[in-house]
Enzyme design. Structure first.
Site, PDB file in Angstrom:
ATOM      1  N   GLY A  69       0.807  -1.216   0.000  1.00  0.00           N
ATOM      2  CA  GLY A  69       0.000   0.000   0.000  1.00  0.00           C
ATOM      3  C   GLY A  69       0.839   1.265   0.000  1.00  0.00           C
ATOM      4  N   ASN A  83      -9.013   3.754   7.889  1.00  0.00           N
ATOM      5  CA  ASN A  83      -8.373   2.666   8.627  1.00  0.00           C
ATOM      6  C   ASN A  83      -8.568   2.786  10.139  1.00  0.00           C
ATOM      7  OD1 ASN A  83      -6.739   4.993   7.995  1.00  0.00           O
ATOM      8  ND2 ASN A  83      -5.117   4.009   9.181  1.00  0.00           N
ATOM      9  N   GLN A 120      -7.962  -0.449   2.858  1.00  0.00           N
ATOM     10  CA  GLN A 120      -8.916  -1.009   3.818  1.00  0.00           C
ATOM     11  C   GLN A 120     -10.210  -1.475   3.145  1.00  0.00           C
ATOM     12  OE1 GLN A 120      -8.472  -1.743   6.952  1.00  0.00           O
ATOM     13  NE2 GLN A 120      -6.512  -0.731   7.272  1.00  0.00           N
ATOM     14  N   HIS A 156      -1.657  -7.769   2.407  1.00  0.00           N
ATOM     15  CA  HIS A 156      -1.718  -8.384   3.744  1.00  0.00           C
ATOM     16  C   HIS A 156      -2.958  -7.983   4.540  1.00  0.00           C
ATOM     17  CE1 HIS A 156      -0.289  -5.113   6.528  1.00  0.00           C
ATOM     18  NE2 HIS A 156       0.014  -4.587   5.361  1.00  0.00           N
ATOM     19  N   CYS A 214       0.294   6.243  21.119  1.00  0.00           N
ATOM     20  CA  CYS A 214       0.600   7.369  21.994  1.00  0.00           C
ATOM     21  C   CYS A 214       1.512   6.909  23.110  1.00  0.00           C
ATOM     22  CB  CYS A 214      -0.675   7.913  22.595  1.00  0.00           C
ATOM     23  SG  CYS A 214      -0.361   9.170  23.817  1.00  0.00           S
TER      24      CYS A 214
END
Lengths: 386, 392
Positions: free
Chosen positions: A72, A152, A182, A204, A328
């Site tokens: 991608g 996504n 996606q 994948h 995060c």
């Protein structure tokens, strides 16, 4: 070992055993270089041709419109850099959205540094791109418009066909790209019917191997190669073709589209069932679109006063694999672009989990996950940073 | 090009009667360090020097890099070893050697011969003069300077003859294992691996303890600590890493004690647990990466309060260092890039916005009374469930 419940299918998927078998045969026996003149080469080339035919029949396109890439990211890079280079005499303006994958948003940063101007379209609170803003953004010097097919991070499918129609009506020369990483395997996409010139796909995400994908390039689209070398794939993408990967991807795609409607309907049922149950937990919000207006497999839910990474690891401890809505850390907050763009409140950005399904998931697995959430969320809320 | 190395060591020479202990340990550590280099080596001790001789093909650079990490080594001298085939042949070898190293460079030199084998026909002085002449004849760009030469051409006459001009600095310090063992409190941060390096440099063998808090800290945070320990082992030798699950203790403190005292109380329990493992494995002290005033738990007041729970001395090699100085060392020893990977460690999960910076020992002890009911049991469980990982 605990039974594994894998709900991170938007990150990657388990490869179908049939695909592994085929790839293993190619690697062990039919390992030739498709460019070789001898039999071994011809044999390898057959796999490539066959893969192209399989994919072309799914997309109802010509097989010369399929360009194999490493996945991608490369497809997106080529769609942007390749068209920017080929069309720069016509203009330097590119339109995309605020919720694209970094494979696009980092490429546009690169193009901005190289003299291109980028407009980032805003989205509404469900993540849906605003078509009016697209109409306003179009200019005589616009050369490329790119709008992802499905997001996504949250469950939303973009009005790609409408957007492409608007673009083509404004100026048929503008190239329309969609990142369908996606979406391919979840939707029947016929590029020509939707006015799509370029479309990125990764293997994948559809139970194929990693490191391979393709870019659909509508015939006669003006695009330059970005990788140079031995002139494979008619010079559009040099480098020896990843034969096992390409063959594996084509088989995986073919399998995804078998009993397609039935499988997708089952996914929607699972999604709605799961979302309904999870939203019974107090302090939860669903991000994106419910039901058929959203994608069948992505479920983004914010859990108030729970840090997503901690919930992720607690679920992991029970053998349940999910993804935090945003990557995060305490040192360096790298909060999600999509969640921010759709206006998720600041305190929830770091409290969002993405569950993503595949057709192999079962209702029992989702029940176990719901049970785990009912136990963990109240427990984790007792201990919060202050 | 080199076939052997002469290892010069510094401080060990001053250790009087115990000198052999230090030398033997240095030989041991050199052998250990060279195990990771492809090839086989002979490491021998001879008249106050250590020789490393390759007994197979090996890569000079790899060997030098390994030796540069062995504490106790002051200088590494790559040598050419030749057989004694008469002075003329030796002169030829010396000139060839100098030509490959310095050809075309205007340099001053001085020949330094050492005739350890006394039956050699020329004495040291004689070799110096004769060899000097041969070099001047063959390499007119060179000149002699006996006071401050650019290079010393060392020639050692032993059973074989060693020729060397280069001195590569080693890390200094003392061979690891000559100064007992200590328990390092290793976090995923920048400081503690440097602290471990610093004590290892003084000859202390180290073991380590890491506190992890799943699900608040991730498996990757633990992997990161193992990676850091592995980098430190290049200098310190193998480390026994104790991974303590600290979650329940932390949550219990969080429930029972004032939140601004959380960090300091937590640190006290970490010290206690670390001391348990230290005593169990014959460590003579604890080592931390603390530096005065860096964070709330490292003020003088806080250090006093955390220190109070330990019987063993707490060694804080970075105590007077500024952050940048610590970062400089971590970059030098190669831990920095791993240290800054952004995984949360257990010290920061529940950290209060304004933790106490001047804790009072009596107040803290009073707060800890609230833990009386379950804490001993939790500490015992944490100790019993600790996972020990051999890192090398």
């Amino acid at each position: 070992m605990k039974k594994e419940i894998y709900l991170d299918n938007s990150a990657t998927t388990a490869v179908y055993p049939e695909v592994v078998e085929l790839m293993s045969k190619i690697m062990l026996e039919d390992y030739g270089n498709p460019s070789s003149k001898h039999n071994k080469g011809v044999e390898a080339e057959h796999y490539i041709t066959q893969a192209k035919e399989t994919l072309a029949s799914i997309l109802k396109c010509d097989k010369k419109e399929i360009l194999f890439t490493s996945g991608g990211t490369e497809s997106d890079n080529m769609a942007f850099i390749g068209t920017a280079l080929a069309n720069k005499r016509r203009g330097n303006h590119i339109i995309t959205t605020m919720i694209e994958h970094p494979a696009i948003l980092e490429t546009t940063v690169f193009l901005e540094k190289n003299g291109f101007e980028i407009t980032y379209l805003p989205v509404d609170s469900t993540g849906c791109v605003k078509l009016d803003s697209l109409r306003e953004a179009l200019r005589p010097e616009t050369i490329l418009v790119s709008i992802m097919y499905a997001n996504n991070e949250v469950s939303v499918v973009e009005p790609v066909a409408e957007a492409a129609a608007i673009v083509k009506e404004y100026n048929p020369e503008i190239i329309f790209h969609t990142d369908a990483v996606q979406a391919f395997g979840k939707y029947r996409i016929i590029p020509k019917r939707e006015n799509i010139d370029l479309m990125s796909v990764s293997s994948h995400k559809l139970h194929g191997p990693k490191g391979v994908g393709f870019l659909y390039i509508k015939d006669k689209t003006k695009i330059n190669p970005i990788i140079f070398g031995g002139g494979q794939q008619k010079g559009m993408r040099s480098g020896t073709e990843n034969v096992p990967g390409i063959a594996g991807m084509a088989l995986a795609a073919k399998m995804c589209y078998e009993n397609f409607d039935e499988k997708i309907e089952k996914l929607y049922e699972l999604k709605e069932y799961f979302v309904g149950k999870v939203l019974e937990i107090p302090g939860t919000t669903f991000n994106g679109k419910r039901g058929h207006e959203g994608t069948p497999h992505v479920i983004s839910i914010s859990f108030e006063n729970v840090r997503s990474e901690v919930l992720l690891h607690s679920l992991e401890d029970k053998g349940i694999y999910v993804s935090s809505g945003s990557a995060c850390s305490s040192n360096k907050p790298a909060l999600s672009g999509t969640l921010k763009a759709i206006g998720v409140k600041n305190n929830l950005l770091d409290s969002t989990i993405r569950f993503s399904l595949c057709t192999q998931n079962t209702k029992e697995e989702l029940d176990a996950t719901i049970e785990a959430l009912n136990e963990l969320v109240p427990m984790l809320r007792r201990y919060t940073r202050h | 090009m080199y076939k052997a190395f002469l290892i010069k060591y510094g401080e060990i020479g001053t250790k009087g009667k115990n000198r052999y202990i230090f030398e033997d340990m240095l030989v041991h550590q050199i052998r250990h360090a060279l195990k990771k280099v492809e090839g086989t080596f002979d490491v021998t001790k001879e008249n106050g020097r250590i020789y490393v001789e390759g007994t197979s093909e090996f890569d000079d650079e790899d060997a030098i890099n390994a030796l540069k990490k062995v504490f106790g080594i002051l200088w590494i001298c790559p040598m050419l070893q030749v057989k004694d085939e008469g002075f003329d042949k030796l002169a030829e070898d010396v000139v060839d050697y100098l030509k490959t190293m310095y050809k075309g460079k205007k340099m001053t030199f001085k020949v330094m011969a050492r005739r350890a084998r006394k039956n050699y026909p020329l004495d040291s002085m004689g070799i110096n003069m004769a060899m000097g002449e041969k070099i001047l004849d063959a390499m007119p760009e060179m000149t002699v300077d006996v006071h401050n030469p650019d290079i010393y051409v060392n020639i050692e006459i032993r059973s074989r003859i060693n020729i060397y001009t280069e001195l590569i600095p080693g890390p200094g310090g003392m061979p690891v294992g000559t100064n007992g063992k200590a328990m390092l409190l290793l976090s995923g941060g920048i400081d503690s691996p440097v602290a471990g390096y610093m004590v290892a440099k003084r000859g202390v063998k180290i073991d380590a303890v890491y506190f992890h808090a799943p699900p608040y800290t991730s498996e990757r945070a633990k992997e990161k600590v193992i990676d850091l320990a592995r980098i430190v082992t290049q200098y310190s030798g193998p480390i026994n890493l104790h991974v303590v699950n600290f979650t329940d203790i932390q949550l219990y403190i969080y429930e029972k004690c004032p939140h601004d005292e959380l960090t300091i109380i937590m640190r006290r329990y970490m010290m206690k647990i670390a001391e348990h493992f230290a005593k169990e494995s014959d460590c003579l002290g604890l080592v931390t990466g603390e530096s005065i005033g860096q964070v709330a738990s490292q003020t003088m007041h806080s250090l006093l309060v955390t220190n109070a729970v330990c019987e063993l001395p707490v060694i804080r090699p970075l105590i007077g260092f500024d952050k940048q100085e610590i970062i400089d060392i971590s970059e030098k020893i190669g831990t920095y890039e791993t240290s800054i990977l952004p995984y949360e460690d257990c010290c920061t999960i529940f950290v209060a916005k304004h933790p106490v910076t001047k804790p009072n020992k009596k107040v803290i002890e009073k707060s800890e009374l609230k833990l009386a009911e379950k804490i001993d049991e939790l500490v015992k469980t944490a100790i019993d469930t600790t996972q020990t990982i051999w890192v090398e």
